[in-house]
Design a protein around this motif. Structure first.
Motif, PDB file in Angstrom:
ATOM      1  N   CYS A  16      46.868  25.875   5.948  1.00 56.25           N
ATOM      2  CA  CYS A  16      47.881  24.903   6.364  1.00 56.25           C
ATOM      3  C   CYS A  16      48.281  24.055   5.168  1.00 56.25           C
ATOM      4  O   CYS A  16      47.469  23.745   4.308  1.00 56.25           O
ATOM      5  CB  CYS A  16      47.335  23.974   7.450  1.00 56.25           C
ATOM      6  N   GLU A  77      49.802  19.372   8.817  1.00 55.94           N
ATOM      7  CA  GLU A  77      51.150  19.862   9.053  1.00 55.94           C
ATOM      8  C   GLU A  77      51.159  21.378   9.051  1.00 55.94           C
ATOM      9  O   GLU A  77      50.406  22.027   8.325  1.00 55.94           O
ATOM     10  CB  GLU A  77      52.102  19.320   7.977  1.00 55.94           C
ATOM     11  N   VAL A  78      52.011  21.962   9.862  1.00 54.82           N
ATOM     12  CA  VAL A  78      52.146  23.403   9.929  1.00 54.82           C
ATOM     13  C   VAL A  78      52.917  23.887   8.698  1.00 54.82           C
ATOM     14  O   VAL A  78      53.871  23.256   8.260  1.00 54.82           O
ATOM     15  CB  VAL A  78      52.890  23.814  11.211  1.00 54.82           C
ATOM     16  N   ASP A  80      55.455  25.911   6.231  1.00 51.16           N
ATOM     17  CA  ASP A  80      56.882  26.195   6.418  1.00 51.16           C
ATOM     18  C   ASP A  80      57.099  27.591   6.998  1.00 51.16           C
ATOM     19  O   ASP A  80      57.961  27.791   7.861  1.00 51.16           O
ATOM     20  CB  ASP A  80      57.619  26.051   5.083  1.00 51.16           C
ATOM     21  N   GLN A  83      56.054  27.589  10.636  1.00 50.34           N
ATOM     22  CA  GLN A  83      56.992  26.772  11.393  1.00 50.34           C
ATOM     23  C   GLN A  83      58.305  27.529  11.625  1.00 50.34           C
ATOM     24  O   GLN A  83      58.889  27.474  12.719  1.00 50.34           O
ATOM     25  CB  GLN A  83      57.270  25.464  10.659  1.00 50.34           C
ATOM     26  N   LEU A  86      57.718  29.982  14.414  1.00 51.24           N
ATOM     27  CA  LEU A  86      57.544  29.330  15.706  1.00 51.24           C
ATOM     28  C   LEU A  86      58.862  28.859  16.295  1.00 51.24           C
ATOM     29  O   LEU A  86      59.013  28.792  17.517  1.00 51.24           O
ATOM     30  CB  LEU A  86      56.582  28.141  15.572  1.00 51.24           C
ATOM     31  N   GLN A  87      59.819  28.554  15.432  1.00 47.16           N
ATOM     32  CA  GLN A  87      61.123  28.096  15.915  1.00 47.16           C
ATOM     33  C   GLN A  87      61.867  29.182  16.680  1.00 47.16           C
ATOM     34  O   GLN A  87      62.796  28.908  17.424  1.00 47.16           O
ATOM     35  CB  GLN A  87      61.967  27.606  14.736  1.00 47.16           C
ATOM     36  N   ASP A 159      53.074  18.337  15.070  1.00 50.69           N
ATOM     37  CA  ASP A 159      54.365  18.684  15.652  1.00 50.69           C
ATOM     38  C   ASP A 159      54.367  18.630  17.171  1.00 50.69           C
ATOM     39  O   ASP A 159      55.412  18.729  17.805  1.00 50.69           O
ATOM     40  CB  ASP A 159      54.817  20.069  15.188  1.00 50.69           C
ATOM     41  N   VAL A 162      51.505  22.760  18.271  1.00 52.78           N
ATOM     42  CA  VAL A 162      50.509  23.637  17.666  1.00 52.78           C
ATOM     43  C   VAL A 162      49.112  23.030  17.777  1.00 52.78           C
ATOM     44  O   VAL A 162      48.904  21.854  17.484  1.00 52.78           O
ATOM     45  CB  VAL A 162      50.840  23.915  16.190  1.00 52.78           C
TER      46      VAL A 162
END
Length: 209
Positions: A16, A77-78, A80, A83, A86-87, A159, A162
């Motif tokens: 991460c 933080e996840v 990039d 992320q 996941l979007q 976020d 997660v």
């Protein structure tokens, strides 16, 4: 493909991206005209002591600020890459309803490609034919395998979607990022062992008959 699956399920460390802020200050040195060599030496020593003291104070303050940040947030933080993947999913925010639920292995993804059934079966064989995730309470989680059980903890990342999941694997940490997503009308628990968003294990909820 089986080799890739084995590499996936045996890899444990989720990388991460952590954000950390730090800085250091500097104190300007000044000197006054010295009347004698002895007086000048004394002045220099006093100034050096003041500079060192100021630097130590600044370091202490910075260390305290970092400690407070870690203690108050406790969040990572996840990455990039993960992320971005996941979007693309229809994520579901974890709620207290997951407490007490069990989830059984149902497939996965390797290098961005969905596992074939034979690959999923081969992966499951590594766990003696059984692999389940159980949310024991609001922070404890278990990975129940055919050959034993790994105990761990979980918590919500920054976020809000997660889960950071950490299992105790014989003294070493086995980390995953976990998300709940709706896939073809079914809620799936997806565990990511790395930060690429290209590898994952899927679990579906165990229902009582």
């Amino acid at each position: 493909m089986k080799k890739k699956v084995i590499a996936l399920v045996l890899s444990g460390m989720m990388v991460c991206s952590l954000t950390a802020c730090g800085g250091s200050g500097s104190a300007a040195e000044s000197s006054a005209p010295a009347q004698t060599e002895t007086a000048a030496a004394v002045d220099d020593e006093e100034e050096e002591a003041e500079v060192e003291e100021e630097a130590e104070v600044e370091e202490d303050v910075e260390a305290e600020e970092e400690d407070v940040t870690e203690d108050e947030t406790g969040e990572e933080e996840v990455s990039d890459d993960l992320q971005a993947f996941l979007q693309q999913l229809s994520l579901l925010a974890p709620t207290e309803d997951i407490i007490g639920t069990g989830w059984t292995f149902s497939g996965g993804m390797v290098d961005g490609a969905e596992m074939e059934q034979e690959d999923a079966d081969a992966a499951l064989e590594l766990y003696n034919g059984s692999l389940e995730i159980v949310f024991d309470d609001e922070q404890n989680i278990s990975m129940v395998q055919g050959g034993g059980t790994l105990e761990g903890v979980y918590g919500l990342m920054s976020d809000g979607y997660v889960l950071e999941i950490v299992f105790d694997n014989g003294g070493s940490e086995l980390k995953y990022a976990g998300v709940f997503a709706e896939v073809d009308g079914t809620v799936a628990l997806m565990l990511f062992p790395d930060a690429t968003g290209q590898n994952a294990m899927y679990f579906t909820q165990i229902t009582e008959e």
